[in-house]
Design a protein around this motif. Structure first.
Motif, mmCIF file in Angstrom:
data_model
loop_
_atom_site.group_PDB
_atom_site.id
_atom_site.type_symbol
_atom_site.label_atom_id
_atom_site.label_comp_id
_atom_site.label_asym_id
_atom_site.label_seq_id
_atom_site.Cartn_x
_atom_site.Cartn_y
_atom_site.Cartn_z
ATOM 1 N N ARG A 109 0.832 -1.203 0.000
ATOM 2 C CA ARG A 109 0.000 0.000 0.000
ATOM 3 C C ARG A 109 0.866 1.253 0.000
ATOM 4 N N GLN A 110 1.900 1.248 0.870
ATOM 5 C CA GLN A 110 2.755 2.419 0.945
ATOM 6 C C GLN A 110 3.473 2.640 -0.380
ATOM 7 N N ARG A 111 3.971 1.570 -1.006
ATOM 8 C CA ARG A 111 4.680 1.701 -2.271
ATOM 9 C C ARG A 111 3.753 2.246 -3.361
ATOM 10 N N ALA A 112 2.490 1.823 -3.324
ATOM 11 C CA ALA A 112 1.562 2.270 -4.349
ATOM 12 C C ALA A 112 1.282 3.763 -4.239
ATOM 13 N N GLU A 113 1.404 4.316 -3.015
ATOM 14 C CA GLU A 113 1.142 5.730 -2.835
ATOM 15 C C GLU A 113 2.310 6.602 -3.281
ATOM 16 N N VAL A 114 3.481 5.995 -3.518
ATOM 17 C CA VAL A 114 4.656 6.758 -3.942
ATOM 18 C C VAL A 114 4.534 7.078 -5.429
ATOM 19 N N GLU A 115 4.751 8.333 -5.788
ATOM 20 C CA GLU A 115 4.663 8.723 -7.196
ATOM 21 C C GLU A 115 5.759 8.037 -7.999
ATOM 22 N N PRO A 116 5.422 7.370 -9.110
ATOM 23 C CA PRO A 116 6.447 6.730 -9.936
ATOM 24 C C PRO A 116 7.454 7.764 -10.440
ATOM 25 N N MET A 117 8.691 7.337 -10.584
ATOM 26 C CA MET A 117 9.738 8.240 -11.052
ATOM 27 C C MET A 117 10.396 7.652 -12.290
ATOM 28 N N ALA A 118 10.704 8.511 -13.251
ATOM 29 C CA ALA A 118 11.326 8.060 -14.490
ATOM 30 C C ALA A 118 12.825 7.869 -14.301
ATOM 31 N N THR A 119 13.347 6.840 -14.925
ATOM 32 C CA THR A 119 14.798 6.681 -15.034
ATOM 33 C C THR A 119 15.171 6.877 -16.499
ATOM 34 N N LEU A 120 16.354 7.389 -16.706
ATOM 35 C CA LEU A 120 16.819 7.679 -18.056
ATOM 36 C C LEU A 120 17.725 6.557 -18.540
ATOM 37 N N SER A 121 17.466 6.062 -19.750
ATOM 38 C CA SER A 121 18.314 5.030 -20.340
ATOM 39 C C SER A 121 18.863 5.522 -21.667
ATOM 40 N N PHE A 122 20.092 5.132 -21.973
ATOM 41 C CA PHE A 122 20.608 5.386 -23.314
ATOM 42 C C PHE A 122 21.457 4.209 -23.745
ATOM 43 N N LEU A 123 21.405 3.965 -25.037
ATOM 44 C CA LEU A 123 21.909 2.721 -25.600
ATOM 45 C C LEU A 123 22.755 3.033 -26.831
ATOM 46 N N THR A 124 23.949 2.454 -26.901
ATOM 47 C CA THR A 124 24.784 2.620 -28.090
ATOM 48 C C THR A 124 24.663 1.399 -28.985
ATOM 49 N N ASP A 125 24.925 1.592 -30.262
ATOM 50 C CA ASP A 125 24.904 0.451 -31.165
ATOM 51 C C ASP A 125 26.121 -0.428 -30.880
ATOM 52 N N PRO A 126 26.176 -1.627 -31.450
ATOM 53 C CA PRO A 126 27.248 -2.567 -31.094
ATOM 54 C C PRO A 126 28.659 -2.029 -31.311
ATOM 55 N N PHE A 127 28.820 -1.053 -32.207
ATOM 56 C CA PHE A 127 30.159 -0.572 -32.530
ATOM 57 C C PHE A 127 30.311 0.926 -32.282
ATOM 58 N N SER A 128 29.340 1.529 -31.636
ATOM 59 C CA SER A 128 29.389 2.943 -31.264
ATOM 60 C C SER A 128 29.719 3.833 -32.451
ATOM 61 N N THR A 129 29.145 3.501 -33.598
ATOM 62 C CA THR A 129 29.431 4.282 -34.792
ATOM 63 C C THR A 129 28.770 5.657 -34.739
ATOM 64 N N THR A 130 27.628 5.743 -34.047
ATOM 65 C CA THR A 130 27.028 7.041 -33.796
ATOM 66 C C THR A 130 27.435 7.454 -32.384
#
Length: 644
Positions: free
Chosen positions: A131-152
């Protein structure tokens, strides 16, 4: 104009309040843009993250922003995307921890996004139940992903609780207000003309590593990372063993099949009308062999130096015309001549800004070339390869390196370029080299942990260094036309690495691809990347067909074989150094520190006289000129003492 790609901003407190105002950050981004660029941004439900893109001149087709309001997630995508990705239609999957990540990044691809986490702040004391966890406002986490060879490339940094990642290094520096130079990174740049570690010229900003997913948690300010792909390299065996020969034959056949599949996938998603590069080299030739065998309708593009008659010159052009005539391929030629030279001074600062200041000026012809190509296509399939297909200098140099120290020395010998360091005042030269060598050692793997020293060297290259060799690819990403290549396909590369290193060095795979798809191309002469912005005087050699190189040259004694390296081009470039580009180099003569003016003057005089052909060093001097004019980020240090 330029397309600065994906970006993300994240703070521990909502961005729509206080000094982290989301609207203020977007306005700062707009002020950073060119006149025809647009900022696309999405704010996370909790107000902690902004995800978006900066795009212009039609680049929206390459940079997309997707959101899922129900799931509370968004994603921005940029890169040489040539295969469908799960992330494009399902950005919420960027935050998944257990999903097989390679399905998200199959191709040259960069992604940033946020995902809502319902369990971000679970209770920790007595009574901290569901119940307590449900009352906590969800928070966003940031993800970033590189391609297999980091060409970009993807850069990231944090300051005072504000976290930023973007494909533009200057944008990260602007938003975080970071100006201090990283002296250690500059020592690398001066010694290698590349930065081999994950550092950047700006202190506090890092470059994301290949095949890696990063997650930033704004609540506690932590950055977690994990690799989703690690290369597995085949073990060499005695060729006189029949079982080994059969295994090697199967490995070559599998790699050839995977390459053909990668070409078909690339052609399927490339915008019409389909265009592909055709030069005198082997990489574009294997690509065209598959296109011809599959009956895929495509036109060819080639570029070359213009001659006085404006007919073009060089083996690349001659061989491309021969192949195009033989197979009735429409060939579009872009000749680099007076028009390019007239545009070069204006292109110089734009080019260095687009390449994040890390691309040598001997590729200054790229902006003009891409403008020419953009008239008839928005994307070109190219033969840019991973260096694992053929004889790679680092693998060969490391063959006998049994310890980390020996491998470090071998890698140093391959990457060290004395050109820029030799222009420093003598007291600073030694300390700069010591700093760069010390930083290089932090990357070195232990050969004892691998099947062979060559396997250790290849693993180092594919997991840490390959993105640096794509600095020119970064410049490609920010101009008018996108180059797509089937060589950076994960399924293909994994099959390629099963082929023993000696067979790859002997180019057995390329020969097999040609034999299967277009055998007649095996008898056509070949050349080696002839066109650069700056003049290079190649020693004229009579080129032999590919098949003769494989079966005749390879059997000669090694000293003679090295002298008869027939892959080198046979043309002499236009003497642009003493022509219309001369005013640019006149400006180089007056560069401020860290370089010794007398050494710079001597270097330029020898270049003009044809005694010096170090175009890479000359190219970086052009970059310093651009920085000195204030038209691009000034990355090179002004104080020589800072290098130590």
């Amino acid at each position: 104009m330029l397309a600065k790609g994906c970006f993300a901003v994240c703070a521990p407190h909502p961005l729509d309040a206080g000094r982290f105002s989301g609207s203020a950050i977007v306005e700062r981004m707009r002020s950073f843009c060119e006149a025809d660029e647009v900022v696309h941004a999405q704010l996370s439900p909790d107000g902690r993250c902004i995800v978006g893109s900066i795009a212009g001149n039609g680049q929206e087709r390459w940079i997309t922003v997707r959101s899922d309001a129900e799931r509370g997630s968004a994603g921005a995508f940029d890169g040489w995307t040539y295969t469908d990705s799960t992330l494009r239609d399902h950005p919420e999957r960027l935050g998944e921890l257990e999903e097989e990540l390679r399905t998200h990044a199959n191709g040259m691809f960069t992604a940033v996004g946020y995902t809502r986490r319902a369990d971000a702040h679970p209770g920790s004391g007595p009574g901290s139940g569901a119940r307590q966890r449900a009352e906590v406002e969800p928070m966003a986490t940031l993800s970033f992903l590189t391609d297999p060879f980091s060409t970009t490339p993807l850069y990231y940094g944090e300051r005072d609780g504000l976290f930023v990642c973007a494909t533009s290094l200057p944008l990260v520096a602007e938003l975080l207000d970071l100006r201090e130079q990283d002296s250690g990174a500059m020592a690398e740049l001066l010694c290698f003309t590349e930065i081999l570690t994950d550092a950047t010229p700006v202190a506090g900003i890092r470059r994301a590593e290949p095949a890696t997913r990063y997650t930033w948690s704004p609540g506690d300010g932590t950055l977690a990372s994990r690799r989703y792909w690690t290369p597995e390299i085949g073990v060499d065996g005695p060729e006189n063993d029949e079982a080994v020969r059969r295994k090697n034959t199967h490995a070559i056949g599998l790699a050839a099949d995977r390459f053909a599949e990668a070409v078909r996938r690339t052609a399927a998603v490339a915008p019409a009308p389909l265009h592909a590069a055709l030069t005198g080299g082997l990489d574009s030739r294997t690509l065209w062999a598959v296109l011809l065998n599959e009956g895929i309708d495509a036109k060819a593009v080639v570029h070359a130096s213009a001659d006085p008659d404006k007919e073009g010159q060089g083996n690349d052009l001659r061989i491309a015309r021969t192949i195009a005539k033989k197979y009735r391929i429409t060939l579009r030629e872009a000749l680099l001549g007076e028009e390019f030279l007239q545009d070069a001074p204006a292109d110089l600062p734009r080019f260095f800004c687009a390449s994040n200041g890390l691309c040598s000026g001997d590729l200054l012809h790229l902006p003009y070339l891409y403008r020419r190509h953009a008239v008839y296509t928005s994307a070109i399939i190219d033969g840019v390869n991973s260096f694992s297909e053929r004889r790679h200098g680092m693998r060969r140099a490391a063959a006998q390196a049994r310890t980390r120290e020996a491998l470090a020395d071998a890698v140093w010998n391959v990457y060290f370029n004395p050109g820029l360091v030799n222009l420093l005042p003598s007291p600073e030269r030694k300390s700069t080299m010591e700093t760069a060598h010390s930083r290089l050692r932090t990357l070195i793997l232990d050969p004892k942990d691998y099947a062979s020293p060559a396997a250790a060297a290849e693993s180092l290259y594919l997991t840490r260094l390959i993105g640096r060799h794509g600095n020119d690819a970064a410049a490609v990403q920010n101009h008018n036309v996108r180059f797509m290549t089937p060589y950076f396909d994960l399924d293909y590369v994994e099959a390629l690495l099963r082929v023993p290193e000696p067979l790859r060095s002997a180019e057995r795979l390329q020969d097999e691809i040609l034999r299967r798809n277009a055998p007649a191309l095996r008898s056509v002469s070949r050349s080696y990347a002839e066109v650069r912005t700056l003049p290079v005087a190649w020693r004229p050699l009579q080129l032999l067909p590919v098949a003769l190189q494989h079966y005749a040259i390879a059997r000669l004694p090694r000293p003679l074989r090295r002298r008869l390296d027939l892959r080198r081009g046979g043309s002499r470039h236009a003497e642009w150094f003493r022509g219309p580009l001369a005013p640019l180099f006149d400006g180089v003569r007056h560069l401020p520190a860290p370089f010794d003016p007398s050494k710079v003057e001597d270097f330029l005089m020898r270049m003009a006289a044809g005694e010096q052909v170090d175009t890479h060093t000359a190219g970086f001097l052009l970059g310093q000129l651009s920085a000195s004019a204030g038209a691009a980020n000034n990355f090179l240090p002004r104080d020589p003492a800072s290098l130590s």
